[in-house]
Design an enzyme around this catalytic site. Structure first.
Site, PDB file in Angstrom:
ATOM      1  CG  HIS A 165      45.972   5.070  44.777  1.00 16.63           C
ATOM      2  ND1 HIS A 165      46.112   5.871  45.883  1.00 16.63           N
ATOM      3  CD2 HIS A 165      44.671   5.138  44.429  1.00 16.63           C
ATOM      4  CE1 HIS A 165      44.930   6.397  46.199  1.00 16.63           C
ATOM      5  NE2 HIS A 165      44.042   5.979  45.322  1.00 16.63           N
ATOM      6  CG  ASP A 186      47.991  -0.534  46.898  1.00 18.15           C
ATOM      7  OD1 ASP A 186      46.981  -1.092  47.385  1.00 18.15           O
ATOM      8  OD2 ASP A 186      47.972   0.634  46.456  1.00 18.15           O
ATOM      9  CD  GLN A 212      41.057  -0.839  43.030  1.00 19.65           C
ATOM     10  OE1 GLN A 212      40.126  -1.597  42.712  1.00 19.65           O
ATOM     11  NE2 GLN A 212      40.844   0.405  43.412  1.00 19.65           N
ATOM     12  CE  LYS A 238      40.202   1.362  47.062  1.00 16.96           C
ATOM     13  NZ  LYS A 238      39.587   2.465  46.322  1.00 16.96           N
ATOM     14  CB  CYS A 284      44.484   8.637  43.534  1.00 18.17           C
ATOM     15  SG  CYS A 284      43.188   9.458  44.452  1.00 18.17           S
TER      16      CYS A 284
HETATM   17  N1  PMP Z   1      45.826   1.899  46.337  1.00 20.00           N
HETATM   18  C1  PMP Z   1      44.983   1.666  45.330  1.00 20.00           C
HETATM   19  C2  PMP Z   1      45.448   0.874  44.146  1.00 20.00           C
HETATM   20  C3  PMP Z   1      43.680   2.160  45.395  1.00 20.00           C
HETATM   21  O1  PMP Z   1      42.829   1.931  44.369  1.00 20.00           O
HETATM   22  C4  PMP Z   1      43.265   2.892  46.527  1.00 20.00           C
HETATM   23  C5  PMP Z   1      41.860   3.442  46.651  1.00 20.00           C
HETATM   24  N2  PMP Z   1      41.443   4.173  45.510  1.00 20.00           N
HETATM   25  C6  PMP Z   1      44.177   3.100  47.561  1.00 20.00           C
HETATM   26  C7  PMP Z   1      45.448   2.594  47.420  1.00 20.00           C
HETATM   27  C8  PMP Z   1      43.837   3.875  48.787  1.00 20.00           C
HETATM   28  O2  PMP Z   1      42.938   3.190  49.577  1.00 20.00           O
HETATM   29  P1  PMP Z   1      42.295   3.924  50.833  1.00 20.00           P
HETATM   30  O3  PMP Z   1      41.867   5.282  50.347  1.00 20.00           O
HETATM   31  O4  PMP Z   1      41.151   3.089  51.219  1.00 20.00           O
HETATM   32  O5  PMP Z   1      43.356   4.021  51.879  1.00 20.00           O
END
Ligand code: PMP
Length: 406
Positions: free
Chosen positions: A123, A200, A203, A226, A364
């Site tokens: 991401h 990270d 998910q 999430k 993203c």
């Molecule tokens: N890493 C991953 C794999 C994600 O799916 C997301 C959220 N789409 C994020 C990071 C970022 O999370 P946040 O916007 O809550 O900081």
């Protein structure tokens, strides 16, 4: 039997009774943000109604209740992850957690010629902070590639885990492909070569039990929204040694023991990294989310979502011209897809008119889209509160829309 009653559980989520464009809402965007059960909404509401005060600064009753609630939520989350509470820094989400590591751990350490190893499936939140660090330190970024099924290419990973690599930052579960990476194995190989690892967990947390000690990583970042919690909540777990050595990232109140103009003595971790008034009510809500997930059981949740994924994969695969991105064995309940001849946004817009919420876009993950040679995909992401009927509705709607767009 002690099998969960999934329809009763679904009824805990007030928003799922909504209508959209005159149709019952079919919410298939939980990887973007999950819906919230009544108990989380109530916890936030109750905090403001009955306990609201700032944390750590007041000796009055509400002040200590608020502090207790806030620290209680930290303890709940820590227990959920099987780590000590004082190793858990509360953040506004994964993005903040990764940036904290980038600025406090990486920036003072990395030098020209060092390598930050990332993967193709990251991401942007696990790419851009490292680019900022690389720009300032002269470190280079290298990328581990993926196989056709959307798994990390472990041979490529081994080949790229060279002596210059100082950090390996990678996702536990891909938000686009659903791939669940073999974190423990990867961290073991990195550690053997003296490479620090950041995972990270955005998910992974909503879908499976996460036991941080058995993963063997150095840093684990997660986001609350999430995993049924409020937006603007999250945490970074770090090994105690790193937390001791890292300078603070953001300065201000709460993170100090004593401030003189000549010199400030910082608070102990994790407070050293939590400057300013935090999202107290949100964190209390996150604690309630942990209680809720534990109440059902992560193994039950995983099994439920795997069953839904199997049906969804079968139904969608049967649609002519539909291509699914990511087929790793044991993947999480995320299906990215495209329908031949239809733009992802058009497809998502028409599905919305049917009451079905899927995400369309690059998720993203520009480098991953570039790898597949597509600008965007549609993504249906499932949670345990979804139903078989909803999946049939999705498949039927795609079938209908496909004819309109073809
Ligand atoms: N890493 C991953 C794999 C994600 O799916 C997301 C959220 N789409 C994020 C990071 C970022 O999370 P946040 O916007 O809550 O900081």
């Amino acid at each position: 039997s002690d099998r969960p009653d999934w329809l009763r559980i679904r009824a805990d989520f007030p928003v799922l009774t909504r209508q959209v464009h005159g149709k019952p809402l079919v919410y298939l965007d939980s990887a973007n943000t999950s819906q919230k059960p009544q108990s989380v909404i109530r916890a936030v509401d109750e905090f403001y109604r009955e306990h609201n005060a700032n944390v750590s600064r007041a000796v009055h009753a509400l002040g200590s209740e608020a502090t207790e609630a806030y620290e209680g939520a930290r303890s709940k989350l820590a227990a959920f992850l099987n780590v000590p509470a004082d190793e858990l820094v509360l953040t506004s989400g994964t993005t903040f957690g990764i940036n904290l590591v980038a600025y406090s751990w990486a920036l003072p350490r990395l030098r020209a010629g060092d390598v930050i190893l990332l993967t193709r499936m990251e991401h942007h939140a696990n790419i851009v902070p490292w680019q900022l660090v690389a720009e300032r330190t002269g470190a280079k970024i290298r990328v581990v590639e993926i196989t056709p099924s959307g798994e990390l290419d472990l041979d490529d990973l081994r080949a790229k885990l060279t002596g210059e690599v100082k950090l390996l930052a990678f996702t536990h579960v891909s938000n686009v492909l659903g791939t669940v990476n073999p974190v423990a194995q990867i961290c073991r190989e990195a550690r053997r070569r003296g490479v620090v690892t950041l995972v990270d967990g955005s998910q992974a947390m909503p879908h499976r039990a996460v036991d941080i000690p058995s993963l063997g990583c150095d840093f684990y970042a997660l986001t609350g929204h999430k995993m049924l919690g409020p937006t603007g909540t999250g945490a970074l777990w770090a090994r105690r040694q790193h937390l001791r050595e890292m300078p603070p990232f953001i300065g201000g109140g709460e993170m100090i023991k004593e401030v003189r103009f000549e010199k400030t003595v910082f608070n102990d971790p994790p407070h050293k990294f939590e400057a300013g008034t935090p999202n107290i009510a949100g964190v209390v809500g996150l604690g309630a989310a942990v209680d809720y997930l534990r109440g059902i059981g992560m193994d039950q949740i995983e099994a439920r979502e795997q069953a839904l994924l199997e049906i969804a994969t079968r139904e969608l695969s049967a649609i002519e011209g539909l291509r699914i991105f990511g087929s790793a064995p044991g993947k999480a309940a995320v299906i990215s897809f495209l329908v031949e001849g239809a733009h992802a946004h058009d497809l998502a817009t028409l599905l919305d008119l049917e009451g079905i919420a899927v995400r369309s876009g690059h998720h993203c993950a520009h480098p991953l889209m570039a790898h597949f040679g597509v600008p965007a995909t549609c993504r249906a992401s499932l949670a345990f509160y979804n139903t078989h009927v909803e999946i049939e509705q999705l498949a039927a709607a795609i079938g209908k829309v496909r004819k309109l767009l073809a």
